[in-house]
Design an enzyme around this catalytic site. Sequence first.
Site, PDB file in Angstrom:
ATOM      1  CG  ASP A  52     -17.392  -2.458  71.217  1.00  0.00           C
ATOM      2  OD1 ASP A  52     -16.273  -2.448  71.757  1.00  0.00           O
ATOM      3  OD2 ASP A  52     -17.720  -3.255  70.315  1.00  0.00           O
TER       4      ASP A  52
ATOM      5  CD  GLU B 187     -15.152   1.586  71.375  1.00  0.00           C
ATOM      6  OE1 GLU B 187     -14.392   1.389  70.404  1.00  0.00           O
ATOM      7  OE2 GLU B 187     -16.356   1.841  71.256  1.00  0.00           O
TER       8      GLU B 187
HETATM    9 ZN   LIG Z   1     -16.423  -4.812  69.655  1.00  0.00          ZN
HETATM   10 ZN   LIG Z   2     -19.660  -4.047  69.566  1.00  0.00          ZN
END
Ligand SMILES: [Zn+2]
Ligand SMILES: [Zn+2]
Length: 652
Positions: A177, A202
Site C-alpha cells: 500500500d 495496489e
Molecule cells: Zn492493504
Molecule cells: Zn495498508
Amino acid sequence: MAIDCLVLGAGQEVGKSCVVVNMNGKKIMFDCGMHMGHHDHQRYPDFSRISRTGDFDSSLTCIIITHFHLDHIGALPYFTEVCGYKGPIYMTYPTKALAPLMLEDYRKVMVDRRGEEEQFTSENIEECMKKVTAVDLKQTVQVDKDLQIRAYYAGHVLGAAMFYAKVGDSAIVYTGDYNMTPDRHLGAAQIDRLHLDLLISESTYGTTIRDSKYAREREFLDAVHKCVTNGGKVLIPTFALGRAQELCILLDDYWERMSLKVPIYFSAGLTLQANLYYKVLINWTSQKVKDAYTTRNAFDFKHVCSFDRSLINAPGPCVLFATPGMISGGFSLEVFKHWAPYEKNLITLPGYCVAGTVGHKLMSGKPTKVNVDRDTQVDVRCKIHQLSFSPHTDAKGIMDLVNFLSPKHVILVHGEKPRMIALQGRIQSELGIQSFCPANNETVSIPSTHYVKADISDTLRRHSKCPNFKFSKTDSGENSDTGFMPTPLNPLQVFDDRVTEGILCLDRSKKAKVVHQDEFLGMLGAEKHELQFAYCCQVPIGNLGNAIETEVANVLPVIDNGSWLHLLTGKLAIELNDVNIQECGEHIQVESISISVCLNDDCPHRISETNLNKSEAVYFCCTWLAADEPLARNVISTLRKLELSTNLTTAG
Ligand SMILES: [Zn+2]
Ligand SMILES: [Zn+2]
Ligand SMILES: [Zn+2]
C-alpha cells in the site's frame, strides 16, 4: 524464461494480500495477510498452492512484508509457526517493531473477546518475529547469490515500504500500500527510476481523483465539532496504528486552536504504547514532523487520555478512538452497540471498509438496523461520517507511478474488480503498458528480460577510434552554469561526438558479435550498394526572372547558376546551425547532400506543384544518402520556404 505471479490473495479484492512471484527460479512471497471479512478458512491465503506436501522451505526463497497492516502480515505467525515455514523473512525496522502490537491486538480481539478458535498464540507471534530480518530504506540486501532486494519509502503507514527484487536481468517492484501525497505525519512515496519487467501495484482507489486535502480535513473537523457542541459522543473506530496517529495530530491541533475542553480518549493502552514507538521512529515520518521535532514531538498529544470501560455510558460529550477499525469486532463493536441508537452521536468511518465488517454495512446506504452477529441487532440512529482522506494513493497517483517507472507490465492487486478493470484499461490505452488484474489463485506469466553479451570486432573498434571533432561557438555564456565566473565572449568549443554503428550477428554456433558494415559484406560475400535519394525542388523567384527577361538586368547583378547557388548558400547558412556548407562551383555540398540548379524541364525528380511560369521559379536538384535523411528534410524544408527575390540585396 518467464516471471510467474501466483496471486494467493488481494486478487480483485482488498484483504489477505499475498503474491508469490517465481522469477528465474527464485520464489518470493510478497506479503502474508489475512482477510478481516472472513472467519473461516478463507481468512488466510491458500498456502497449499505453494506446496502440496507442505515443504515450504524448499518452495520459497524468502518472504517480504511491506507493512504492519493485518491484511499484509496477519497470516505470517500462522504460516511460520503452524505451517512451519522457516526460511528468511524481510521487513523494515519500524514494521518489525510495530507488527507484534498489531498481531497481538488482533489475536486478543478474536480469541479473548469473540471466543474464536485460536489461530496462533502470543508465543507464536514472538517466535515468528525472531525469524525476521529488519532492513533499512534503500539498503540493497543480497538474499542469496542471485536474489537482490531493496526497500523504498511508501508513505501509507509508519515503516511501509515498496520492495524491489532482482534476479539476473529480471527485476520487479511490489508496491504494497502506498500514498503519493504526504499527509500530516508521513511523507509521500519515493522510488528510483528503475528498469522493470513488472510492477505489482495496489489499486484501492483505482478510479478516484481526490480534491484538496484541506477541504476534506475541514469536513471531518466540522462534523466532530458540531457533534460534541450538541453534547454527542464521537466514535472513531480505527486500528491502533496508522490512521489513529494521523487523526490524533489533526484533532489535537484543532482542540488547541479552538480551546476545546471536551475529552479525547484512546480505547487501549496499546495506542499510547504505539505513540511511544512513533516518537522513537521519528526519522520515518514526514518532513514537517521531523522539522518541528526539536521544539515539540508531534506525537506528544496534549488533549488525549486513555479510556476506561466505565465511561461508555457516562454523560456528556467526548471523542473516542477505539480498535479495531471497520468495527470488525472487539471494543469498537461494543461501543458501537451502546452509541449507535442515539441521534446525537456520530460515527466516523474510514474511506474504505472490507466487505463483511459492520463498517462496510454502515457505508452501504443508510441502514436503520444492523445485524452485528447472529443474535444481536442494533438500531442505527446516530449520524455517520465517512472520511474522504485516506493513506492510499488515488488514481492519479497510481498513473503517475506507473508512468514514472514505465515497467514492461503491470499487475493490479488490492482493489475492487470494477475499479481495477477501469484502471487496467487506462494503463493500457494511455500509457501503452500491458496490464492485468488477476483473481485469487490465478497465475499471470510475463516474459522476463535476458541480456545477450556480444563482442565487438577489431575492425569496428578501429573505425570507432577516429575522432569526429565538431567545433561550435557558444553564446556570451549568459545561460551557462558557470555562475558569476566571467566567461570569454564566443569561446570556441570542441566536441568529439563519436557514434559507432555496427551490425549484430547471431550465429547459432558462435558467440554474438557486433561487426562493421564492410566486414559484414565480406562475411556475406555481397557487393556494396548505396541507396541515394533525390528531389527536385521548386523555388519561386517573384518578379526577379521577369526583370532579367525585360533586360533591366543591368541594374542587378548578372543572375547565373552560380549566383543562385551563392544566394542559396547564404540562406542555408542562416537557417541551418552547426552544419558545414560548401560551395563547389556547380553544386553545394552539405554532408552527403548535393544541391545544383536544374535546367532539365523533364527532370524525373520533379513533382509538379503550383503551375509557375518558367520565369517565376528556379529548380534545385538535391540528392543525398540515407544516413543524411533527417538533414535532407531540413534542407528541403528550408528550400521550400525560400523566396529568393525578397532578400536579394542582403544575401548578395
Ligand atoms: Zn492493504
Ligand atoms: Zn495498508
Ligand atoms: Zn532536377
